[in-house]
Motif scaffolding. Structure first.
Motif: not given
Length: 574
Positions: A163-178, A180-188
């Protein structure tokens, strides 16, 4: 089958008619299971595992927790799973450079590992695995500490519900075009770059509403995300009970209805038609107009009913088949949950030894797969690497050592006598090593060998090694006679049936040869005679038991006779 339109098209344009026939054949399915005529329309076809989790993950987690909290056999199944897969803990053993220092530091750090101060490290392993199976996933956060904090190594672990993971976070990240899917940020490249975590549990009762709605980025190097990736590209986990949630709920509804029916079966109801007030003229009836009660029915009495009143007795009939249906449903639920029926229910009334043993072996294979393909590489190795880095940072070792051998909890033998003999036969036949058998039982081979060497040295110094060796020889001889059976065990081959006396004598132990060999070993000083030896040899030779005089003689010698060695005899003769 062609129709009039197909024939007309084929007459004027044969190529078009051939294409129509070919496409009609393509539409004919090779798999009946793919036919849509049965009305089955799977939901969300073609969706990725991450999309399925985004839509269903939270609800599945909520229902899974409710079942674990309220359904006894689901709770028991989860406890059995944790006890078999993790048990008392998966213990690492460092090898190579600085192995001794790291093992000693690890033993001290185990009780310091929990940042919350509630569990030791092995308790955290069990809690993390339990949370993973219940919720589908769990987070372990690596918490670096200062050297001045006084820990064995400057590192602690924090166990976090998913529950600590913010699953509402989704879309493009500000860090190098990463992304975000289901609260997890992925690189290119699709690698996990980090996790968006709340500052505190979002379900915690608190007045700080802002803290619940704010999440921050935490680098992936500081997070262990433990879950079972069942589909390629899957980034979040699903609860173990997910395949049987609907079945468990339906079975609970059925059990509630059965309970109500059983309650009705134990009651006797009476329906009366007519003027019920006439029935209570000579009895104390409290407001019959409001309660519609007929008053108390006296047992064993004959009651005269008023003229015109009819009485009907409602007596529900028992419906059979409840036990059989319940057991069958529990078998299906246990299969979907991944444990045996006996583990989930504790019911072993309808299993035999062979069947239970075979099913337990299947479960062990599944448990070992979870241990060595999930828990060891994704949890234990990550913690050991972080520990080695922290040990090097604190100056306990010169450089990190990541060479670790893990020991999983030992499996208790279902039939110890047969299983141990099978292990010894494999070792004797070269099919396995002693170290491998020790590892499968949850022991560290090097530690066992060192302990055995120390035991043998101490027994030799105390003069007890000869005693144990003689007892082991006597036990082996006794087992050989028992296996020979009946008359062969008594040393009289003439009384046995089947085969010649020469064959029976070869199979049975030669008691006289055993006694002669014992005498030679005593005279050579290889064995120190004990009173127990005489008791054993008298039994082998079918001699009378030692009398009081014999026992007194042994007592006078302190229970031990001084051996007369061959060397001493030769020296005296010269």
């Amino acid at each position: 089958m062609s129709n009039l339109l197909d024939k007309a098209i084929g007459f004027f344009n044969p190529m078009a008619g051939l294409r129509r026939h070919h496409m009609r054949e393509v539409l004919t399915r090779a798999y009946e299971g793919a036919s849509k005529r049965d009305g089955w329309r799977p939901k969300r076809p073609g969706a990725s595992a991450n999309t399925d989790h985004a839509m269903d993950g939270r609800e599945l987690r909520t229902r899974s927790r409710a079942l674990v909290q309220n359904v006894p056999y689901i709770a028991q199944g989860l406890r059995s799973l944790v006890a078999n897969v993790v048990g008392t803990g998966i213990v690492p053993n460092w090898m190579g450079a600085n192995a001794e220092k790291l093992n000693e530091a690890w033993a001290k750090w185990v009780s310091e590992a929990d940042a919350d101060g509630r569990l030791d490290l092995y308790g955290m392993q069990a809690a993390a695995y339990r949370a993973m199976e219940q919720d589908g996933e769990v987070l372990i956060r690596l918490r670096p500490r200062r050297v001045s904090d006084g820990l064995t190594v400057p590192l602690q672990l924090q166990l976090l519900e998913i529950d600590w993971l913010d699953a509402s976070r989704a879309g493009r990240s500000e860090r190098g075009g990463n992304t975000i899917v289901n609260g997890i940020e992925y690189d290119s490249l699709g690698r996990v770059a980090g996790y968006w975590l709340y500052d505190q549990h979002p379900g915690e009762t608190t007045t700080l509403a802002r803290a619940r709605s704010t999440s921050h980025f935490v680098h992936a190097d500081n997070i262990i995300h433990l879950f079972t990736p069942e589909r390629p590209g899957q980034g979040r986990g699903f609860p173990r009970v997910a395949p049987v949630i609907a079945r468990v709920r339906d079975f609970q509804v059925y059990e509630d209805a059965e309970l109500q029916r059983k309650n009705l079966e134990s009651r006797l109801s009476v329906l009366a038609s007519g003027d019920v007030q006439l029935l209570g003229q000579n009895q104390e009836v409290a407001n019959p107009e409001k309660t519609d009660e007929l008053g108390a029915l006296a047992g064993g009495n004959i009651i005269q009913l008023p003229t015109g009143m009819n009485i009907s007795v409602v007596e529900p009939k028992a419906a059979p088949g409840y036990v059989e249906y319940s057991k069958w449903q529990l078998h299906l639920i246990a299969a979907g949950f991944g444990v045996t029926y006996e583990m989930m229910t504790g019911d072993v009334s309808q299993v035999n030894f062979s069947g239970m043993r075979g099913r337990r072996l299947d479960f062990r294979r599944e448990a070992e797969m979870t241990q060595w393909t999930l828990l060891v590489p994704r949890l234990c190795d990550r913690i050991c690497r972080a520990f080695a880095d922290a040990a090097a940072l604190a100056g306990l070792v010169d450089a990190p050592n990541y060479k670790v051998d893990h020991a999983t909890p030992k499996w208790d033998y279902v039939n110890p006598d047969q299983d141990v003999k099978a292990d010894l036969n494999e070792i004797a036949g070269g099919l396995s090593s002693i170290s491998e058998k020790l590892r499968r039982r949850g022991y560290k081979p090097d530690a066992v060998f060192q302990e055995m060497a120390g035991d043998v040295k101490k027994l030799r110094e105390l003069g007890l090694l000869d005693v144990l060796m003689m007892l082991q020889k006597g036990r082996a001889m006794a087992e050989g006679m028992t296996e020979g059976g009946g008359a062969a065990a008594s040393g009289d081959p003439r009384q046995s049936s089947g085969g010649s006396s020469q064959t029976q004598t070869a199979e049975a132990p030669d008691n006289k040869a055993v006694a002669d060999a014992y005498g030679v070993l005593v005279r050579a000083g290889a064995i120190t005679p004990q009173m127990d030896d005489e008791v054993l040899l008298r039994g082998l030779m079918d001699l009378p038991k030692a009398g009081a005089a014999v026992k007194q003689a042994w007592t006078e010698d302190g229970g031990v006779r001084r051996p007369i060695t061959i060397a001493e005899t030769v020296a005296a003769a010269k």
